[in-house]
Design a protein around this motif. Structure first.
Motif, PDB file in Angstrom:
ATOM      1  N   ARG A   1      -2.388 -27.556  29.032  1.00  0.00           N
ATOM      2  CA  ARG A   1      -3.632 -27.805  28.228  1.00  0.00           C
ATOM      3  C   ARG A   1      -3.612 -27.592  26.891  1.00  0.00           C
ATOM      4  NH1 ARG A   1      -9.523 -26.503  29.907  1.00  0.00           N
ATOM      5  NH2 ARG A   1      -8.641 -25.956  31.936  1.00  0.00           N
ATOM      6  N   ALA A   2      -2.776 -26.518  26.523  1.00  0.00           N
ATOM      7  CA  ALA A   2      -2.637 -26.252  25.173  1.00  0.00           C
ATOM      8  C   ALA A   2      -1.802 -27.245  24.447  1.00  0.00           C
ATOM      9  CB  ALA A   2      -1.962 -24.683  24.964  1.00  0.00           C
ATOM     10  N   ALA A   3      -0.972 -27.555  24.853  1.00  0.00           N
ATOM     11  CA  ALA A   3      -0.002 -28.579  24.348  1.00  0.00           C
ATOM     12  C   ALA A   3      -0.923 -30.055  24.098  1.00  0.00           C
ATOM     13  CB  ALA A   3       1.179 -28.990  25.068  1.00  0.00           C
ATOM     14  N   ALA A   4      -1.659 -30.307  25.078  1.00  0.00           N
ATOM     15  CA  ALA A   4      -2.684 -31.720  25.208  1.00  0.00           C
ATOM     16  C   ALA A   4      -3.471 -31.494  24.038  1.00  0.00           C
ATOM     17  CB  ALA A   4      -3.089 -32.094  26.562  1.00  0.00           C
ATOM     18  N   LEU A   5      -4.187 -30.319  23.996  1.00  0.00           N
ATOM     19  CA  LEU A   5      -5.187 -30.127  23.083  1.00  0.00           C
ATOM     20  C   LEU A   5      -4.397 -30.242  21.580  1.00  0.00           C
ATOM     21  CD1 LEU A   5      -7.501 -27.162  24.856  1.00  0.00           C
ATOM     22  CD2 LEU A   5      -8.067 -29.545  24.228  1.00  0.00           C
ATOM     23  N   GLU A   6      -3.469 -29.731  21.357  1.00  0.00           N
ATOM     24  CA  GLU A   6      -2.504 -29.636  20.180  1.00  0.00           C
ATOM     25  C   GLU A   6      -2.743 -31.305  19.644  1.00  0.00           C
ATOM     26  OE1 GLU A   6       1.220 -28.293  17.667  1.00  0.00           O
ATOM     27  OE2 GLU A   6       0.825 -27.606  19.695  1.00  0.00           O
ATOM     28  N   LEU A   7      -2.248 -32.139  20.508  1.00  0.00           N
ATOM     29  CA  LEU A   7      -2.084 -33.514  20.352  1.00  0.00           C
ATOM     30  C   LEU A   7      -3.230 -34.312  20.108  1.00  0.00           C
ATOM     31  CD1 LEU A   7       0.460 -34.529  23.188  1.00  0.00           C
ATOM     32  CD2 LEU A   7       0.944 -34.848  20.651  1.00  0.00           C
ATOM     33  N   ALA A   8      -4.373 -33.782  20.891  1.00  0.00           N
ATOM     34  CA  ALA A   8      -5.724 -34.433  20.892  1.00  0.00           C
ATOM     35  C   ALA A   8      -6.450 -33.947  19.399  1.00  0.00           C
ATOM     36  CB  ALA A   8      -6.584 -33.847  21.834  1.00  0.00           C
ATOM     37  N   GLU A   9      -5.970 -32.950  19.019  1.00  0.00           N
ATOM     38  CA  GLU A   9      -6.742 -32.425  17.727  1.00  0.00           C
ATOM     39  C   GLU A   9      -6.202 -32.670  16.479  1.00  0.00           C
ATOM     40  OE1 GLU A   9      -7.327 -28.310  18.663  1.00  0.00           O
ATOM     41  OE2 GLU A   9      -8.997 -28.934  20.248  1.00  0.00           O
ATOM     42  N   GLY A  10      -4.693 -33.100  16.634  1.00  0.00           N
ATOM     43  CA  GLY A  10      -3.982 -33.443  15.295  1.00  0.00           C
ATOM     44  C   GLY A  10      -3.522 -34.804  15.148  1.00  0.00           C
ATOM     45  N   GLY A  11      -4.057 -35.696  15.755  1.00  0.00           N
ATOM     46  CA  GLY A  11      -3.379 -37.190  15.814  1.00  0.00           C
ATOM     47  C   GLY A  11      -4.456 -38.058  15.269  1.00  0.00           C
ATOM     48  N   PRO A  12      -3.948 -39.562  15.261  1.00  0.00           N
ATOM     49  CA  PRO A  12      -5.023 -40.508  14.812  1.00  0.00           C
ATOM     50  C   PRO A  12      -6.406 -40.657  15.713  1.00  0.00           C
ATOM     51  CG  PRO A  12      -3.232 -41.339  15.933  1.00  0.00           C
ATOM     52  CD  PRO A  12      -2.788 -39.869  15.991  1.00  0.00           C
ATOM     53  N   VAL A  13      -7.069 -41.126  15.163  1.00  0.00           N
ATOM     54  CA  VAL A  13      -8.393 -41.362  15.994  1.00  0.00           C
ATOM     55  C   VAL A  13      -8.651 -42.971  16.057  1.00  0.00           C
ATOM     56  CG1 VAL A  13     -10.858 -40.930  15.999  1.00  0.00           C
ATOM     57  CG2 VAL A  13      -9.328 -39.313  15.044  1.00  0.00           C
ATOM     58  N   GLY A  14      -8.732 -43.364  17.483  1.00  0.00           N
ATOM     59  CA  GLY A  14      -9.117 -44.571  17.481  1.00  0.00           C
ATOM     60  C   GLY A  14     -10.125 -44.413  19.002  1.00  0.00           C
ATOM     61  N   LEU A  15     -10.505 -45.744  19.320  1.00  0.00           N
ATOM     62  CA  LEU A  15     -11.249 -45.667  20.747  1.00  0.00           C
ATOM     63  C   LEU A  15     -10.084 -45.529  22.025  1.00  0.00           C
ATOM     64  CD1 LEU A  15     -13.764 -45.986  22.435  1.00  0.00           C
ATOM     65  CD2 LEU A  15     -13.669 -48.457  21.913  1.00  0.00           C
ATOM     66  N   VAL A  16     -10.287 -44.737  22.829  1.00  0.00           N
ATOM     67  CA  VAL A  16      -9.371 -44.540  23.940  1.00  0.00           C
ATOM     68  C   VAL A  16      -9.816 -44.971  25.182  1.00  0.00           C
ATOM     69  CG1 VAL A  16      -7.871 -42.718  25.086  1.00  0.00           C
ATOM     70  CG2 VAL A  16      -8.230 -42.510  22.660  1.00  0.00           C
ATOM     71  N   HIS A  17      -9.252 -45.526  26.112  1.00  0.00           N
ATOM     72  CA  HIS A  17      -9.902 -45.971  27.435  1.00  0.00           C
ATOM     73  C   HIS A  17      -9.879 -44.702  28.123  1.00  0.00           C
ATOM     74  CE1 HIS A  17      -9.937 -46.977  31.460  1.00  0.00           C
ATOM     75  NE2 HIS A  17     -10.052 -48.240  31.162  1.00  0.00           N
ATOM     76  N   GLY A  18      -9.129 -43.660  28.081  1.00  0.00           N
ATOM     77  CA  GLY A  18      -9.153 -42.526  28.863  1.00  0.00           C
ATOM     78  C   GLY A  18      -8.746 -42.453  30.355  1.00  0.00           C
ATOM     79  N   ASP A  19      -9.001 -43.599  30.967  1.00  0.00           N
ATOM     80  CA  ASP A  19      -8.269 -43.504  32.492  1.00  0.00           C
ATOM     81  C   ASP A  19      -7.604 -45.048  32.785  1.00  0.00           C
ATOM     82  OD1 ASP A  19      -8.360 -42.357  35.014  1.00  0.00           O
ATOM     83  OD2 ASP A  19     -10.131 -43.116  35.672  1.00  0.00           O
TER      84      ASP A  19
END
Length: 236
Positions: free
Chosen positions: A152-170
């Motif tokens: 969770r911590a690693a994924a949140l770090e990736l999510a909060e520090g990367g580029p922003v686009g429209l993600v399908h998510g599933d």
């Protein structure tokens, strides 16, 4: 469903499954072609999906919305032919790369009135769901809990520090259909604003048995998708 069928001039053929929604196969009585009403008891989910599908409206690699009643949590989706789930057939990285390129090329930047949340919310949702499933299965192994906290911590770090686009998510192979001309067509987004590399995960993990093979597969896919970061995909 009867009310929607009357309004949209549909003849009900069959009902299907779903986790957060129920999908029905119908015939449009004016054209004789198939269409798919999709109903969810959570209108917020329908609003999010509707926004993403409208944003991708010019992208042939995403199912086309035909109508909606968001207060009722209802979407009407165009049929995809032949419509076989990609999870049920052989596929290759070239096909997956074409899908991922189309999703990136057709996605806008976040608008002021977007109802979509950030990818960090999706990360928390998936981790919370995993926590609940472990608890329901009486899995109380401290080592498992530690791995999940670290993930969770690693994924949140990736999510909060990367580029922003429209993600399908599933975007896994069961949520992608075979479309016209052998094109892959994505359905059932759980969309968010965040790192588009998130959508590559299931496609690089499929059939991989060790870390070296995973890294090679990521490099191969990233070579086919402009702006994809092998480092970030591996991180996800």
């Amino acid at each position: 469903m009867d009310e929607l069928a009357a309004r949209w001039d549909l003849a009900l053929v069959a009902s299907g499954g779903g986790s957060t929604s129920r999908v029905f196969r119908c015939i449009k009585q004016d054209t004789g072609t198939s269409a798919w009403p999709k109903l969810t008891p959570e209108p917020g989910i329908a609003r999010e999906e509707a926004e993403a599908l409208q944003a991708w409206a010019k992208t042939p690699s995403v199912v086309t919305p035909l109508a909606q009643d968001l207060a009722a949590g209802a979407l009407l989706l165009e049929d995809v032919e032949p419509g076989v789930q990609v999870s049920r057939r052989a596929w290759n990285l070239v096909e997956a790369a074409a899908l991922l390129r189309d999703l990136r090329a057709g996605a806008p930047v976040p608008g002021e009135h977007s109802v979509l949340r950030l990818l960090s919310h999706r990360v928390d949702f998936v981790c919370d769901l995993t926590d609940r499933r472990l608890a329901a299965g009486d899995v109380n192994d401290p080592a498992v809990s530690k791995v999940l906290r670290q993930a969770r911590a690693a994924a949140l770090e990736l999510a909060e520090g990367g580029p922003v686009g429209l993600v399908h998510g599933d975007l896994h192979p069961a949520n992608v259909l075979s479309g016209p001309g052998a094109r892959m067509v994505a359905i059932d987004p759980r969309p968010a604003w965040g790192d588009p590399d998130f959508d590559a995960v299931d496609w690089v993990l499929a059939g991989v048995a060790d870390s070296a093979a995973l890294e090679q597969r990521i490099e191969e896919l990233a070579a086919l998708v402009p702006d994809m970061s092998p480092r970030r995909v591996l991180g996800w």
